[in-house]
Design an enzyme around this catalytic site. Structure first.
Site, PDB file in Angstrom:
ATOM      1  NE  ARG A  67      -8.533  -9.571  -4.473  1.00 18.98           N
ATOM      2  CZ  ARG A  67      -9.633  -8.953  -4.050  1.00 18.98           C
ATOM      3  NH1 ARG A  67     -10.721  -8.990  -4.802  1.00 18.98           N
ATOM      4  NH2 ARG A  67      -9.671  -8.299  -2.904  1.00 18.98           N
ATOM      5  CG  HIS A  77     -14.812   1.525   0.023  1.00 16.19           C
ATOM      6  ND1 HIS A  77     -14.190   0.608   0.847  1.00 16.19           N
ATOM      7  CD2 HIS A  77     -14.236   1.365  -1.183  1.00 16.19           C
ATOM      8  CE1 HIS A  77     -13.293  -0.072   0.140  1.00 16.19           C
ATOM      9  NE2 HIS A  77     -13.321   0.374  -1.094  1.00 16.19           N
ATOM     10  CD  GLU A 108     -11.144  -1.532  -2.901  1.00 14.11           C
ATOM     11  OE1 GLU A 108     -11.126  -1.061  -1.744  1.00 14.11           O
ATOM     12  OE2 GLU A 108     -11.421  -2.713  -3.158  1.00 14.11           O
ATOM     13  CE  LYS A 136      -6.156   2.388   4.929  1.00 16.35           C
ATOM     14  NZ  LYS A 136      -6.249   2.713   3.486  1.00 16.35           N
ATOM     15  CD  GLU A 177      -7.187  -2.120  -0.794  1.00 17.03           C
ATOM     16  OE1 GLU A 177      -6.112  -2.548  -0.355  1.00 17.03           O
ATOM     17  OE2 GLU A 177      -8.289  -2.546  -0.417  1.00 17.03           O
ATOM     18  CG  ASN A 193      -8.809  -4.796  -4.348  1.00 15.30           C
ATOM     19  OD1 ASN A 193      -9.794  -4.127  -4.128  1.00 15.30           O
ATOM     20  ND2 ASN A 193      -7.957  -5.094  -3.393  1.00 15.30           N
ATOM     21  CE  LYS A 244      -4.304  -1.743   2.042  1.00 20.14           C
ATOM     22  NZ  LYS A 244      -4.029  -3.165   1.875  1.00 20.14           N
TER      23      LYS A 244
END
Length: 454
Positions: free
Chosen positions: A301, A216, A283, A166, A297, A299, A124
């Protein structure tokens, strides 16, 4: 697939996952005329995905480290079955750049992004720095791992409370915690560091400014074989418990046309920056009060919530992943989302405390009807074991607009019968009566307001 057009043609795909995502991928693999190969643990031998595949190979015992996370065993299963490609789904080895390299080194096609892109976005802190350099909005925070509590306290004063703590290599909300003062910060730092080491084999911790009442919102991207990066719309994932998503919808009730254009543009820039290929998600945290959004972040996938994008675009994202991996163009020329779609994650868990509730499923009756899609990992008579995430199924609904989708969802939830173990179906029904969800004004604190932490 046309072998004359593509030197990377493959005729068989090993699905390196389990449950509902394995069933989901197997369905598309077989619909494309390819051979679907499943791998499974001893605990999952009776689950539907095993029977749905053309061939299935036992990996090992129930514990993930001895089955779905055992890279050598997965590669050996591919060798034994003459698999030509591996699709990792999500979770387990899906975002493991080292595994992706091993797949490719074995002469197999990796159905996912380039390992380098995965590695660059997997950490991150590194991802934050890359995005800042690329001009993608990034929330105030640190630019390198925070080595100890005292440094964390100094950085928090610089950033300004509240802050979010985090695990730098983390995901799924594991190790995340908000802090509003130094005492809470030190406790959150210790928790994040401990869980980072336990779950991700990396003690690195980062700090970011905590955005109050945030939404989000994520953007589905698709990196094509020719290098083009497309954005297929946004999803609102603000309904979360323990920083893990429970319900998602598209389009987001908080995003208008101008903001959407900016977010999709930023997501495309993020994908281009790392040379992304295949399906991925960028995101963002959105501050509804100001219209500002910040990179959270990426992802690398397929996402759990991908069905809502499929419902509004008519695009099979798994098919596009397979085509891109084979070097082929997509099956569409443009993506124009229409209507509204909502997904509800159905878990085997206590609907008040959200604790896993394994057990045997005695009754399983799915709702049916227009605009209803169920991606299920279990069936009547199956046993939900304590070894894996307790996700049972995803109830996805489509409507011409948001009110129509929510009305259809309410009827579908009422018709979904699962007996023999506790599920969160009562909570989801309650969510659909919550005024701030119904009017679309909710934020990431909604579930905590519904279920105040003890």
């Amino acid at each position: 697939m046309n072998g004359e057009e593509c030197p990377q043609v493959f005729e068989s795909v090993l699905v390196a996952n389990r449950g509902e995502v394995a069933s989901r991928i197997i369905h598309t693999v077989r619909s494309m005329g390819l051979k679907a190969i499943a791998v499974y643990s001893e605990a999952d031998a009776g689950l539907p995905f095993v029977a749905e595949a053309d061939e299935a190979i036992l990996l090992g015992p129930a514990q993930p480290v001895h089955s779905y996370l055992d890279a050598p065993s997965v590669l050996e299963a591919a060798r034994r079955t003459n698999a030509q490609a591996i699709h990792p789904g999500y979770g387990f080895l899906a975002e493991n750049a080292g595994f992706a390299r091993r797949v490719m080194d074995a002469g197999l096609v990796w159905v996912g992004p380039p390992p380098l892109a995965m590695a660059r976005m997997g950490d991150k802190i590194n991802a934050r720095n890359l995005m800042k350099e690329a001009g993608v909005p990034v929330v105030a925070g640190v630019w390198e791992p925070v080595p100890d509590e005292d440094t964390a306290a100094e950085e928090a004063e610089r950033i300004g409370y509240p802050v979010m703590v985090k695990a730098a290599a983390g995901g799924g909300g594991i190790g995340m915690g908000a802090a509003r003062d130094e005492g809470a910060l030190r406790a959150a730092y210790r928790t994040a560091r401990s869980r980072a080491e336990r779950f991700f084999a990396s003690p690195d911790v980062l700090l970011e400014r905590y955005v109050e009442h945030a939404r989000h919102v994520e953007v589905q991207i698709l990196g094509l074989a020719d290098g083009t990066v497309l954005a297929l719309g946004e999803r609102d994932c603000s309904v979360q418990r323990r920083h893990q998503k429970v319900a998602e919808e598209t389009p987001s009730p908080a995003v208008g046309d101008e903001l959407r254009a900016r977010m999709l543009g930023a997501a495309i820039k993020a994908g281009e920056t790392v040379g992304y290929r295949g399906a991925g998600t960028v995101e963002f945290l959105l501050d509804p009060a100001t219209g500002e959004f910040f990179f959270l972040e990426m992802n690398t996938r397929l996402q759990v919530e991908h069905p809502v994008t499929e419902l509004v675009t008519g695009i099979d994202l798994v098919e596009q992943q397979l085509r891109i991996a084979a070097g082929e163009p997509p099956t569409f020329t443009e993506a124009r989302p229409r209507g509204h779609a909502v997904e509800f994650r159905v878990y085997a868990e206590d609907p008040r405390r959200f604790l896993p509730q394994p057990g045997k499923i005695k009754v399983w009756e799915e709702p049916v009807g227009e605009g209803i899609r169920i991606d299920a990992g279990y069936a009547e008579g199956n046993t939900v074991t304590p070894f894996y995430d307790p996700l049972l199924a995803k109830l996805c609904v489509y409507g011409v607009d948001r009110p129509a989708a929510l009305a259809r969802a309410r009827a579908a939830l009422a018709a979904f019968r699962i007996e023999g173990l506790e599920t969160n179906l009562p909570f989801l029904a309650e969510l659909l009566e919550r005024p701030e969800f119904l009017d679309g004004s909710y934020d990431t604190g909604l579930v905590d307001r519904m279920r105040p932490p003890s």
